[in-house]
Design an enzyme around this catalytic site. Structure first.
Site, PDB file in Angstrom:
ATOM      1  N   GLY A 103       0.865  -1.281  -0.063  1.00 27.87           N
ATOM      2  CA  GLY A 103      -0.012  -0.084  -0.095  1.00 27.87           C
ATOM      3  C   GLY A 103       0.936   1.218  -0.200  1.00 27.87           C
ATOM      4  O   GLY A 103       0.299   2.210  -0.423  1.00 27.87           O
ATOM      5  N   THR A 104       1.823   1.014   0.912  1.00 27.73           N
ATOM      6  CA  THR A 104       2.676   2.252   0.743  1.00 27.73           C
ATOM      7  C   THR A 104       3.312   2.769  -0.625  1.00 27.73           C
ATOM      8  O   THR A 104       3.255   4.003  -1.063  1.00 27.73           O
ATOM      9  CB  THR A 104       3.867   2.395   1.727  1.00 27.73           C
ATOM     10  OG1 THR A 104       3.372   2.039   3.086  1.00 27.73           O
ATOM     11  CG2 THR A 104       4.966   3.484   1.953  1.00 27.73           C
ATOM     12  N   ASN A 132      -7.616   4.396   9.075  1.00 28.99           N
ATOM     13  CA  ASN A 132      -6.971   3.011   9.654  1.00 28.99           C
ATOM     14  C   ASN A 132      -7.118   3.210  11.357  1.00 28.99           C
ATOM     15  O   ASN A 132      -6.946   2.091  11.852  1.00 28.99           O
ATOM     16  CB  ASN A 132      -5.701   3.160   9.083  1.00 28.99           C
ATOM     17  CG  ASN A 132      -4.557   4.236   9.474  1.00 28.99           C
ATOM     18  OD1 ASN A 132      -4.897   5.304   8.913  1.00 28.99           O
ATOM     19  ND2 ASN A 132      -3.673   4.289  10.207  1.00 28.99           N
ATOM     20  N   GLN A 172      -7.387   0.044   4.198  1.00 28.78           N
ATOM     21  CA  GLN A 172      -8.391  -0.497   5.098  1.00 28.78           C
ATOM     22  C   GLN A 172      -9.774  -0.899   4.605  1.00 28.78           C
ATOM     23  O   GLN A 172     -10.422  -1.711   5.140  1.00 28.78           O
ATOM     24  CB  GLN A 172      -8.384   0.329   6.299  1.00 28.78           C
ATOM     25  CG  GLN A 172      -7.322   0.691   7.063  1.00 28.78           C
ATOM     26  CD  GLN A 172      -6.801  -0.176   8.031  1.00 28.78           C
ATOM     27  OE1 GLN A 172      -7.696  -0.973   8.327  1.00 28.78           O
ATOM     28  NE2 GLN A 172      -5.518  -0.347   8.157  1.00 28.78           N
ATOM     29  N   THR A 174      10.919  -6.523 -11.325  1.00 33.12           N
ATOM     30  CA  THR A 174      10.375  -7.753 -11.509  1.00 33.12           C
ATOM     31  C   THR A 174       9.204  -8.317 -10.872  1.00 33.12           C
ATOM     32  O   THR A 174       9.203  -8.156  -9.239  1.00 33.12           O
ATOM     33  CB  THR A 174      11.388  -8.741 -11.092  1.00 33.12           C
ATOM     34  OG1 THR A 174      12.681  -8.660 -11.932  1.00 33.12           O
ATOM     35  CG2 THR A 174      11.210 -10.479 -11.435  1.00 33.12           C
ATOM     36  N   CYS A 209       4.888   6.946  17.117  1.00 34.86           N
ATOM     37  CA  CYS A 209       5.956   7.187  18.338  1.00 34.86           C
ATOM     38  C   CYS A 209       7.293   7.470  17.624  1.00 34.86           C
ATOM     39  O   CYS A 209       7.703   6.685  16.880  1.00 34.86           O
ATOM     40  CB  CYS A 209       5.970   5.987  19.089  1.00 34.86           C
ATOM     41  SG  CYS A 209       7.060   6.108  20.767  1.00 34.86           S
TER      42      CYS A 209
END
Length: 410
Positions: free
Chosen positions: A69-70, A156, A184, A242, A331
């Site tokens: 997803g990123t 999310n 999500q 690939t 964090c």
């Protein structure tokens, strides 16, 4: 075995995905090779492309495989921005919701810092729903300067579902393309890429019972996108690299399974979620459910703030009791920070730092909910005793809480 209530982070492999993964790992062949092994790998990839397209309401040619997803978010947001601003240098504005996942949020901020993007952060209401009037106003202000709109399909952290169709209607009326991070939402909601009208949509394998490290960008066939990386141009000359047949096949198997069982699973998981919410409220009346109510939130999401305690403290105490959850907040450098999502929804920092997210998935059972409800009151009491560790690092907080909970003198 611990009780796993963090399916929004990742969910276990489905049986169908595991079988496909095992099968593909025993084979070899580069999907771009012309010999027999290569052609077999190519068939596996193309069969998977058709399966995922069917599951997501897209044409197979619109499925661009990525590493997750990123990458899909980066490819969509950067690619649309560069393509649109390359055609017309005045198109530098990005309209983006204030509650996006960091995969979108950080990408937009990078474009602002390095590529001259001008960003408008779209506000949300107390439930986390994007303010459509602000979007309408920003589009009307100078539509010719807007490169793209990007708004996630479902959040999310708090699980709020966005009015994607209305967002698309507003943007397209102004001639502006829309991307949505649906990582999500896909596998939890009925998703139809074509019906949505979106120009680009990101999905991921490990959120739906597939493996980590594979995802896809669904990209309209007429949409122009500037590549982020270059090489072999394997995916429509948009994404080079690939193709990972061993991950793509189980991704497709998971997508087929989750969409085939979606109505029944939605009902089952929603019932578990509602039972969890009712139980938390009964045991800890001061806990506040965050996000949109009822059908306005993802079926498996129950996000609470617990007053008077640090979310990390509660997380570690629940973990010691055998229940795995999440704070849903970032964090950085060991310093606990409140969720940007909750702050955008209007919460103050102290309240936001008491967040705890419980998310359910295909492996969740009523026994999981019962275990949480049994462990939560004592964990909450101890987390309150630990207090709000605003000046402690999260590592120090974890150690303190663990020692208090176990009586250890580590």
């Amino acid at each position: 075995m611990p009780v796993y209530l963090d399916h929004a982070a990742t969910t276990p492999l489905s049986a169908e995905a595991l079988a496909a993964l095992t099968r593909e790992l025993a084979r070899t062949g580069n999907p771009s090779s012309l010999h027999g092994s290569g052609r077999r790998a190519r068939r596996s990839v193309e069969d998977a492309r058709e399966t995922i397209a069917a599951a997501a309401g897209a044409h197979p040619s619109e499925v661009i495989f990525t590493s997750g997803g990123t990458e899909a978010d980066n490819l969509a947001v950067k690619g649309l921005f560069w393509s649109r601003s390359g055609e017309d240098s005045s198109r530098r504005r990005i309209l983006c919701s204030a509650i996006e996942h960091p995969a979108v949020l950080d990408t937009v901020e990078w474009l602002e810092r390095h590529e001259g993007a001008v960003v408008t952060w779209l506000p949300v209401d107390a439930d986390g729903v994007v303010d459509l009037e602000v979007l309408r106003s920003e589009l009307a202000r100078d539509p010719g300067t807007v490169a793209l709109v990007t708004v996630m399909w479902a959040n999310n952290e708090v699980g709020t579902i966005q009015p994607v169709h209305r967002i698309v209607d507003l943007a397209h009326a102004a001639g502006v393309p829309v991307h949505s991070d649906a990582v999500q939402a896909f596998g939890s909601l009925p998703i139809d890429f074509k019906a949505s009208g979106l120009d680009a949509m990101s999905i991921s394998g490990h959120k739906i019972g597939g493996p980590v490290g594979v995802g896809a960008l669904l990209l309209g066939r007429a949409v122009k996108l500037t590549p982020v990386q270059h090489g072999g141009g394997q995916e429509r000359d948009v994404r080079s690299g690939t193709l990972d047949a061993a991950s793509i096949a189980p991704f497709a198997a998971a997508a087929q399974t989750v969409t085939a069982n979606l109505p029944a699973e939605t009902a089952r998981i929603s019932e578990l979620r509602d039972s969890l919410i009712e139980g938390v409220r009964a045991n800890i009346p001061e806990a506040v459910l965050r996000g949109a109510p009822g059908e306005g939130r993802l079926p498996g999401n129950a996000h609470f703030t617990f007053p008077g305690c640090e979310g990390d403290s509660l997380l570690f105490l629940l973990d010691l009791a055998g229940v795995e959850s999440s704070t849903g907040s970032a964090c950085t450098a060991g310093v606990p920070r409140p969720s940007h999502v909750l702050l955008a929804m209007g919460l103050d920092e102290e309240t936001a730092r008491g967040a705890q997210r419980f998310t359910l998935g295909h492996a969740s059972t009523p026994a999981d909910v019962d275990a949480l409800l049994a462990a939560l009151p004592n964990a909450y009491e101890r987390a309150q005793q630990a207090g709000m560790a605003g000046r402690e690092s999260s590592i120090q907080t974890a150690g303190t809480v663990a020692r208090h909970a176990s009586g250890s003198s580590i």
